[in-house]
Design an enzyme around this catalytic site. Structure first.
Site, PDB file in Angstrom:
ATOM      1  N   MET A  10      -9.119   8.105  -0.108  1.00 43.34           N
ATOM      2  CA  MET A  10      -9.948   8.473   1.052  1.00 43.34           C
ATOM      3  C   MET A  10     -10.473   9.887   0.883  1.00 43.34           C
ATOM      4  O   MET A  10      -9.747  10.777   0.424  1.00 43.34           O
ATOM      5  CB  MET A  10      -9.126   8.408   2.334  1.00 43.34           C
TER       6      MET A  10
ATOM      7  N   ASP B 257      -6.826  -6.532   4.309  1.00 45.11           N
ATOM      8  CA  ASP B 257      -6.201  -5.209   4.368  1.00 45.11           C
ATOM      9  C   ASP B 257      -6.222  -4.659   5.792  1.00 45.11           C
ATOM     10  O   ASP B 257      -7.286  -4.439   6.359  1.00 45.11           O
ATOM     11  CB  ASP B 257      -6.992  -4.276   3.424  1.00 45.11           C
TER      12      ASP B 257
ATOM     13  N   ASP C  91      -4.835   3.633  -1.768  1.00 47.40           N
ATOM     14  CA  ASP C  91      -5.924   3.952  -0.844  1.00 47.40           C
ATOM     15  C   ASP C  91      -6.476   5.347  -1.116  1.00 47.40           C
ATOM     16  O   ASP C  91      -5.805   6.345  -0.888  1.00 47.40           O
ATOM     17  CB  ASP C  91      -5.411   3.869   0.598  1.00 47.40           C
TER      18      ASP C  91
ATOM     19  N   MET D 272     -12.270   4.390  -0.435  1.00 48.82           N
ATOM     20  CA  MET D 272     -12.905   4.644   0.869  1.00 48.82           C
ATOM     21  C   MET D 272     -13.567   6.010   0.777  1.00 48.82           C
ATOM     22  O   MET D 272     -13.127   6.989   1.369  1.00 48.82           O
ATOM     23  CB  MET D 272     -11.835   4.606   1.974  1.00 48.82           C
TER      24      MET D 272
ATOM     25  N   HIS E 282      -8.527   1.145  -3.799  1.00 50.23           N
ATOM     26  CA  HIS E 282      -9.457   0.875  -2.702  1.00 50.23           C
ATOM     27  C   HIS E 282     -10.173   2.192  -2.406  1.00 50.23           C
ATOM     28  O   HIS E 282      -9.577   3.108  -1.847  1.00 50.23           O
ATOM     29  CB  HIS E 282      -8.638   0.368  -1.507  1.00 50.23           C
TER      30      HIS E 282
ATOM     31  N   SER F 281       0.853  -1.191   0.000  1.00 49.31           N
ATOM     32  CA  SER F 281       0.000   0.000   0.000  1.00 49.31           C
ATOM     33  C   SER F 281       0.883   1.233   0.000  1.00 49.31           C
ATOM     34  O   SER F 281       1.661   1.458   0.938  1.00 49.31           O
ATOM     35  CB  SER F 281      -0.898   0.005   1.235  1.00 49.31           C
TER      36      SER F 281
ATOM     37  N   HIS G  54      -1.337  -1.370  -4.168  1.00 52.89           N
ATOM     38  CA  HIS G  54      -2.602  -0.992  -3.517  1.00 52.89           C
ATOM     39  C   HIS G  54      -2.635   0.524  -3.302  1.00 52.89           C
ATOM     40  O   HIS G  54      -1.712   1.099  -2.710  1.00 52.89           O
ATOM     41  CB  HIS G  54      -2.699  -1.734  -2.180  1.00 52.89           C
TER      42      HIS G  54
ATOM     43  N   MET H  22     -11.603  -5.825   5.370  1.00 50.03           N
ATOM     44  CA  MET H  22     -10.807  -4.932   6.222  1.00 50.03           C
ATOM     45  C   MET H  22     -10.547  -5.608   7.564  1.00 50.03           C
ATOM     46  O   MET H  22     -11.482  -6.059   8.238  1.00 50.03           O
ATOM     47  CB  MET H  22     -11.553  -3.619   6.466  1.00 50.03           C
TER      48      MET H  22
END
Ligand code: DX5
Ligand code: ZN
Length: 220
Positions: free
Chosen positions: A36, A174, A34, A67, A65, A7, A32, A136
């Site tokens: 957000m 994750d 992330d 979020m 991913h 990540s 990966h 998660m």
């Protein structure tokens, strides 16, 4: 077989190209990312422009991913930006089947992400439209958190549920993954293992990835 997905949340954002080269050298094939929004999770990170740059910089599988609230509004944009895998959270997508189908139609693998306290039963009707589930094992928002031990049993139950349904859905895990729990999660059925702090915090990401792969490999 399992693979490590480093990540980049724990990497130095001013030196992403070096980070990517290092994790690739260590044996990783999936990156990966992330995303957000400061709304679904209490943190803000990166978005589409960074994914576009990553796409130009690497041939690794880019795993985004999301979020974010209302992921259905943005999921296909991430595919067009270059993502190969896009996961959206079951907690915030009221039209999950539509979003997953749209991700697939755009040419990427579609994933359902699920928070620690959300029951796996909420996934059942959408699983036939998914290529992977992102389980998660910490509450999303930050790197460097501790693996929640009860997630190991949840992982086993999810594996059983998917297998009982006869679906080719992969499980990605994750949060809080490191060399101390890697063989447990592989045993329990995880195939893609996200690792942020375990890869980047020690200063030698290539060696860290190689070591993680080694710790999860059961020699027979
Ligand atoms: C947390 C993110 C994770 C995070 C993992 O919200 O989804 O991908 O980067 O970091 P570690 O491996 O440090 O728990
Ligand atoms: Zn993540």
């Amino acid at each position: 077989m399992f693979e490590i997905a480093p990540s980049i949340l724990s990497a130095d954002f001013t030196r992403l190209a070096e980070a990517i080269d290092a994790v690739k050298r260590g044996g990783a094939r999936v990156l990966h990312v992330d995303v957000m929004d400061g709304h679904f999770v209490p943190n803000i990170t990166i978005g589409l422009p960074v994914v576009r740059s990553l796409r130009k910089a690497t041939d690794m599988t880019i795993d985004t991913h999301l979020m974010i609230s209302e992921p259905g509004r943005y999921a296909t944009e991430f595919v067009r930006a270059g993502a190969d895998m896009v996961s959206v959270h079951v907690e915030v997508d009221h039209h999950l089947q539509r979003t997953l189908t749209a991700i697939r139609d755009e040419g990427a693998k579609a994933g359902i992400a699920i928070n620690p306290a959300t029951p796996i039963e909420t996934l059942a009707e959408a699983l036939p439209y998914a290529d992977f589930v992102l389980l998660m094992s910490v509450n999303p928002g930050f790197g460097g958190q501790k693996f929640i031990p009860t997630m190991l049993d949840k992982l086993r139950r999810l594996r059983r549920m998917i297998d009982d349904m006869g679906l080719p859905v992969r499980i990605e895990i994750d949060g809080g993954i490191g060399k101390n729990n890697i063989s447990d999660v592989v045993d329990a059925g995880a195939e893609i293992l996200v690792a942020g702090s375990a890869v980047f915090d020690g200063g030698d990401p290539a060696a860290a990835v190689a070591e993680l792969i080694e710790s999860g490999t059961v020699w027979v």
